[in-house]
Motif scaffolding. Structure first.
Motif, short mmCIF file in Angstrom:
data_model
loop_
_atom_site.label_atom_id
_atom_site.label_comp_id
_atom_site.label_asym_id
_atom_site.label_seq_id
_atom_site.Cartn_x
_atom_site.Cartn_y
_atom_site.Cartn_z
N TRP A 161 -4.71 3.98 -5.87
CA TRP A 161 -4.52 5.09 -4.98
C TRP A 161 -4.80 6.20 -5.57
O TRP A 161 -5.07 6.33 -7.01
CB TRP A 161 -2.74 5.13 -4.92
CG TRP A 161 -2.76 6.62 -4.22
CD1 TRP A 161 -1.90 7.74 -4.79
CD2 TRP A 161 -2.68 7.09 -2.97
NE1 TRP A 161 -1.85 8.58 -4.14
CE2 TRP A 161 -2.31 8.12 -2.61
CE3 TRP A 161 -3.29 6.27 -2.01
CZ2 TRP A 161 -2.44 9.08 -1.72
CZ3 TRP A 161 -3.33 6.88 -0.62
CH2 TRP A 161 -2.87 8.11 -0.41
N TYR A 163 -3.19 9.57 -9.42
CA TYR A 163 -3.98 8.38 -9.28
C TYR A 163 -2.88 7.03 -9.53
O TYR A 163 -1.67 7.37 -10.44
CB TYR A 163 -4.89 8.05 -10.55
CG TYR A 163 -5.86 8.97 -10.56
CD1 TYR A 163 -6.97 8.81 -9.48
CD2 TYR A 163 -5.80 10.05 -11.31
CE1 TYR A 163 -8.11 9.70 -9.56
CE2 TYR A 163 -6.97 11.02 -11.41
CZ TYR A 163 -8.15 10.79 -10.51
OH TYR A 163 -9.33 11.53 -10.48
N THR A 164 -2.81 6.14 -9.03
CA THR A 164 -2.02 4.84 -9.36
C THR A 164 -3.04 3.70 -9.75
O THR A 164 -3.99 3.45 -8.91
CB THR A 164 -1.03 4.38 -8.22
OG1 THR A 164 -0.63 5.50 -7.61
CG2 THR A 164 -0.26 3.23 -8.49
N PHE A 184 0.86 -1.22 0.09
CA PHE A 184 0.08 -0.06 -0.13
C PHE A 184 0.71 1.39 -0.15
O PHE A 184 0.65 2.29 -0.59
CB PHE A 184 -1.02 0.03 1.10
CG PHE A 184 -1.88 1.27 1.29
CD1 PHE A 184 -2.78 1.49 -0.08
CD2 PHE A 184 -1.95 1.94 2.33
CE1 PHE A 184 -3.53 2.58 -0.04
CE2 PHE A 184 -2.92 3.01 2.24
CZ PHE A 184 -3.62 3.49 1.08
N SER A 195 -7.36 6.43 -0.32
CA SER A 195 -7.66 4.95 -0.54
C SER A 195 -7.12 4.26 0.48
O SER A 195 -6.67 4.53 1.53
CB SER A 195 -6.87 4.48 -1.78
OG SER A 195 -6.87 5.46 -3.11
N LYS A 211 2.33 5.78 4.89
CA LYS A 211 1.56 4.52 4.96
C LYS A 211 2.65 3.36 5.66
O LYS A 211 1.94 2.57 6.07
CB LYS A 211 1.22 4.13 3.69
CG LYS A 211 0.65 5.39 2.84
CD LYS A 211 -0.78 5.52 3.21
CE LYS A 211 -1.56 6.58 2.59
NZ LYS A 211 -0.91 7.85 3.04
N SER A 259 0.94 3.98 -2.98
CA SER A 259 0.60 5.44 -2.79
C SER A 259 1.78 6.49 -3.25
O SER A 259 1.41 7.69 -3.43
CB SER A 259 0.44 5.70 -1.16
OG SER A 259 1.86 5.76 -0.50
N GLU A 271 7.98 4.03 -0.23
CA GLU A 271 6.91 4.86 -0.27
C GLU A 271 7.33 6.23 -1.22
O GLU A 271 6.38 6.88 -1.89
CB GLU A 271 6.19 5.42 0.83
CG GLU A 271 4.94 6.09 1.07
CD GLU A 271 4.44 5.99 2.32
OE1 GLU A 271 4.95 5.20 3.21
OE2 GLU A 271 3.68 7.05 2.60
N ALA A 297 -5.22 10.33 -4.88
CA ALA A 297 -4.75 11.04 -3.80
C ALA A 297 -5.76 12.14 -3.50
O ALA A 297 -5.93 12.77 -2.40
CB ALA A 297 -3.73 11.81 -4.63
#
Ligand code: URP
Ligand code: ZN
Ligand code: ZN
Ligand code: ZN
Length: 485
Positions: free
Chosen positions: A434, A425-426, A77, A440, A406, A81, A339, A436
């Motif tokens: 993800w 966005y991912t 995660f 998420s 995270k 992110s 991250e 932003a």
């Protein structure tokens, strides 16, 4: 249900161009102007990049008497992110050997991962059993084998063991990876500094000088040449190691070097901190170096002598680091970065003009996919490729803090670093993992194992060339031979 990413500029390793991307299911269906789909993702003012691949992580890994705190759930995660859509994690064989360990890693990852993943297998000894198991490991989609020249008495292998394993890699079409530090010398220097009364985290840095890394890198490269196999040096941290890689490449050897975002940006002044916790949190191998090494690593990325940027994400809590209070050799080695790798490299690389956006994509994704033999399924924005994509907002910024991360650990070695350039966005295989704007949650169980087939072409080419140039007996006519021979 189809998705269209509209209005963005696609940035690939080889070019940048304005186009929409249509996604159907897991993959990219079309790329072009004015595409439409059931759902629209807004990429106005943004770049669309292939998702980052981190080729070097240690999630839930037992190491130095404890286990890394980052789980597959929290780690993947954290990855998405920050715009990373695949991790490749190191399996460490236990009592039962390689195959039960691979099962264990596969089970944990399948249950928890929000993004796709692969594995490297560690070779921590040499035996008939290991020789046989390597073929079975390759059959399960693991084409890379890691060798530790350090961690004496634990994971370390000797030269003859490495030669055996490298030769086996050549037969199987697999790629050996190496942690290059002279483990015998590190162990001796650790004892010397402890005996001299150096017990704090600075002793970790003193006992692993750049020459120790440079020597081992040269040795690994020489052994790879003797075995007729390419070699990938993990966490290249010093000019001495980079120089060895550069020289071998100029001599025609296929050698890859992997600087970490930590070594590109952080330096060894941290070990002089009067705050033990602060210094111990930054203990990893190889240690952070004098700033002159950072210049060398950046130059390697620009010139192509170093090909990828990883994190070696190996995250321990402060309480775990404190296992080494009074004896630096017991501080669990490892730092985090999964991250923040993409935004840190963008900010400090693209933002400063040291590297281009296309070079950024190459070193965070495309080169990695090619070296690990998953291109163009990963690492590319092409019809048929997995829709692992990042809508990258070059204007978004943040300050990195442990409080906002995270990752489950309680500090961040990049605390206070400001970055501009973040994912809007991912997407992992066509699903938004993800967002932003909205925030998420982890999607455990979404990630899938990406099998990485063997790639015998390079070993075959090596074998052909070596045979062609092999030393041969000289045939002499009888009249040129000594009488009686
Ligand atoms: O200090 C480090 N790098 N810890 C993780 C294990 C390794 O050597 O990659
Ligand atoms: Zn290592
Ligand atoms: Zn590592
Ligand atoms: Zn003659």
């Amino acid at each position: 249900m189809s998705i269209v990413i509209k209005g963005g500029t696609i940035v690939a390793a080889d070019r940048s161009y304005a186009a929409d991307i249509l996604i159907e299911g897991d993959t990219i269906a079309a790329i072009g102007p004015n595409l439409s789909g059931d759902t629209v993702i807004d990429a106005e003012g943004a770049y669309v990049l292939p998702g980052g691949i981190d080729p070097h992580t240690h999630l839930e890994m037992p190491f130095m008497g404890t286990t890394t705190a980052e789980t597959w759930e929290s780690g993947t995660f954290a990855a998405v992110s920050g715009g990373t859509t695949m991790v490749v994690d190191f399996v460490i064989p236990g009592e039962g050997g390689m195959l039960p360990a691979l099962d264990l890693w596969a089970e944990r990852a399948a249950r928890q991962a929000s993004c796709d993943y692969g594995f490297h297998m560690s070779v921590t000894g040499w035996s008939e059993q290991i020789f046989g198991d390597m073929e079975k490991v390759v059959a399960r989609g693991v084409n890379t084998f890691k060798h530790f020249m350090a961690y004496k008495g634990a994971l370390m292998v000797n030269d003859d063991e490495m030669f055996g394993s490298f030769t086996r890699c050549a037969q199987l079409g697999a790629l050996p990876l190496v942690h290059a530090e002279n483990g015998d010398l590190v162990a001796a220097l650790q004892q010397k500094y402890l005996a001299d009364g150096v017990t704090g985290p600075e002793g970790h840095s003193y006992s692993r000088p750049p020459a120790v890394e440079g020597e081992a890198t040269n040795r690994a490269i020489m052994i790879a040449d003797a075995a007729g196999v390419p070699v990938y040096i993990v966490h290249t941290s010093s000019e001495e190691a980079h120089e060895a890689i550069r020289r071998a490449r100029q001599a025609g050897q296929r050698v890859y070097g992997e600087p970490l975002i930590q070594h590109l940006l952080l330096d060894d002044s941290v070990y002089a901190s009067p705050d033990w916790d602060f210094a111990a949190q930054r203990v990893m191998s190889p240690p952070f170096r004098d700033k002159r090494h950072q210049e060398s690593l950046w130059a390697g990325l620009v010139s192509g002598s170093l090909q990828v940027v990883a994190t070696d994400h190996c995250a321990f809590t402060l309480a775990q680091k404190q296992l080494g209070r009074g004896d630096f050799t017991r501080i669990p080695n490892g730092t985090g970065g999964l991250e923040d790798r993409m935004s840190l490299l963008w900010h400090n690389g693209v933002g400063t003009g040291r590297i281009t956006m296309n070079e950024f994509v190459a070193v965070t994704s495309t080169n990695i996919a090619q070296i690990l033999n998953i291109y163009p399924r990963k690492g590319a924005i092409l019809p048929g490729s997995d829709a692992d994509l990042v809508v990258w907002d070059p204007k978004a910024s943040k300050t990195i803090t442990a409080a906002g991360q995270k990752s489950v650990i309680d500090y961040n070695v990049f605390e206070g670093h400001k970055v501009t350039g973040l994912p809007r966005y991912t997407l992992s295989r066509g699903a938004v993992v993800w967002d932003a704007g909205r925030g998420s949650s982890p999607q455990p169980g979404r990630g899938q194992h990406v099998a990485r087939p063997a790639f015998p072409a390079v070993s075959r080419a090596y074998a052909t060339w070596k045979e062609l140039v092999a030393p041969r007996p000289v045939n002499r006519a009888p009249e040129h031979m000594p009488i009686g021979v």
